[in-house]
Design a protein around this motif. Structure first.
Motif, mmCIF file in Angstrom:
data_model
loop_
_atom_site.group_PDB
_atom_site.id
_atom_site.type_symbol
_atom_site.label_atom_id
_atom_site.label_comp_id
_atom_site.label_asym_id
_atom_site.label_seq_id
_atom_site.Cartn_x
_atom_site.Cartn_y
_atom_site.Cartn_z
ATOM 1 N N THR A 265 0.857 -1.189 0.000
ATOM 2 C CA THR A 265 0.000 0.000 0.000
ATOM 3 C C THR A 265 0.890 1.234 0.000
ATOM 4 O O THR A 265 2.118 1.135 0.142
ATOM 5 C CB THR A 265 -0.899 0.042 1.252
ATOM 6 O OG1 THR A 265 -0.069 0.128 2.415
ATOM 7 C CG2 THR A 265 -1.772 -1.202 1.338
ATOM 8 N N LEU A 294 -1.845 -2.267 -3.847
ATOM 9 C CA LEU A 294 -2.782 -1.147 -3.746
ATOM 10 C C LEU A 294 -2.026 0.163 -3.548
ATOM 11 O O LEU A 294 -2.579 1.146 -3.073
ATOM 12 C CB LEU A 294 -3.753 -1.381 -2.584
ATOM 13 C CG LEU A 294 -4.765 -2.508 -2.804
ATOM 14 C CD1 LEU A 294 -5.321 -2.998 -1.489
ATOM 15 C CD2 LEU A 294 -5.881 -2.059 -3.730
ATOM 16 N N ALA A 317 -7.018 1.031 2.925
ATOM 17 C CA ALA A 317 -6.668 -0.052 2.006
ATOM 18 C C ALA A 317 -7.156 -1.431 2.447
ATOM 19 O O ALA A 317 -7.466 -2.270 1.586
ATOM 20 C CB ALA A 317 -5.158 -0.076 1.779
#
Length: 362
Positions: A265, A294, A317
């Protein structure tokens, strides 16, 4: 299980559409200066709580302490600084969580909120108010939709508390809600892309010695849910680890036939570099390594990266990060020929009393 995964988009949309009604009901009479929150949860509920923790702390300027309820009841002391207690149990029938709530109640006069999908069960009866996650009873023991509903509900609880306590204003609250709507709106595409990714790589995911997921920040809870879900349904050895913690011992247990998943993330550069260094090192010894990405930098050069698009706020996330994990667990289980409709250890709750009643699963 697959049905519930595909209902996550509609379930989370319903929760968002009902904001702030269900959250205001839970926060009724809660002191707005409550800064030290204690969360009592186990199983997927504690994984969901850990997934939501950093968002909760960041948006509401609070401290969130998360404890396993059985150990808390048996051995821990109740802090005099605790302002608010949350008991989290999707079924509302976790005996350990109920016992821990009752322990706190005996020792301190503090508000208690039950976070559950079943407001008519024993946990809400032991609390002052209830945060209904609005999914109803999930008829499959391997929870998926309810996990994500718990994550979102806890985040929204902290968001509303932040607004009511004056930590944020109405404009900020609305901006956060818009961001949540955008993230939730991506769930169908995440499912589609994850299914396509699995079809492409399934032969390399099916028969490892063990499965491992590694995350950092808010996705540590996601990695722990990976461990829970893969052990529950795939029924292979599985581990979920914090990035740094993995480097202090667990890395020695790797094998070339393992399957590893890295949860990426947005993060500080030092964190991203540490994650990349570990992944690159492990690739020297493990054949099958996958990334669920992500983050802002989508990994176009890596054949084994599932690029799902960036979630700007890394604390949100987990809402998307867990869905591929749930889906991979289901698909691998199917390809192993495991019939999840055939229940095993059906007398477990009756013998060990982990729930107040034997669970009625399909």
């Amino acid at each position: 299980m697959y049905t519930y995964i595909n209902q996550e988009h509609s379930a989370l949309t319903k929760i968002l559409d009902n904001y702030p009604t269900q959250v205001d009901a839970a926060l009724k009479d809660i002191k707005l200066d409550a800064q030290n929150w204690l969360v009592l949860a186990t199983g997927s509920s504690i994984n969901a709580s850990r997934s939501a923790k950093l968002y909760m702390e960041n948006i509401a300027n609070i401290h969130v302490q998360i404890e396993e309820p059985f150990n808390y009841t048996m051995y821990e002391s109740v802090s005099r600084n605790t302002d608010l207690v949350l008991g989290v149990s999707q079924s509302g029938q976790s005996t350990a969580t109920i016992d821990a709530i009752e322990k706190v109640s005996r020792q301190r006069s503090v508000n208690r909120i039950a976070v559950t999908s079943r407001p008519d069960t024993e946990l809400p009866a032991a609390c002052d108010t209830t945060l209904d996650i609005l999914t109803g009873k999930e008829r499959v023991g391997y929870v998926t939709m309810g996990f994500n509903a718990t994550v979102l509900s806890l985040m929204l609880l902290a968001l509303r508390f932040a607004k009511q306590s004056g930590t944020i204003d109405s404009t900020q609250e609305k901006a956060e809600l818009n961001e949540f709507a955008n993230v939730i709106g991506r769930i169908p595409d995440v499912i589609k892309n994850s299914e396509e990714f699995y079809a492409q790589h399934k032969q390399n995911m099916l028969t490892p010695r063990q499965y491992t997921a590694i995350g950092y920040g808010a996705t540590v809870g996601t990695a722990m849910e990976f461990q829970t879900k893969f052990v529950e349904v795939v029924r292979y050895p599985a581990g979920g680890h914090d990035l740094e913690a993995f480097m202090h011992g667990p890395y020695l247990g790797i094998h070339k036939d393992d399957v590893q998943f890295y949860l990426v993330t947005n993060a500080q550069q030092v964190v991203l570099e540490k994650m990349a260094a570990l992944r690159n090192y492990e690739a020297n010894y493990i054949d099958n390594i996958f990334t669920i990405n992500l983050g802002r930098n989508q990994d176009t050069g890596r054949h084994n990266s599932l690029n799902l698009g960036a979630v700007d706020d890394p604390f949100k996330a987990p809402i998307l990060a867990v869905t591929p994990i749930q889906l991979f667990a289901w698909l691998i289980t199917n390809d192993h020929g495991v019939d999840l409709g055939h229940q095993i250890f059906t007398d477990f709750s009756e013998v060990v009393h982990n729930k107040t009643t034997v669970q009625d699963y399909v």
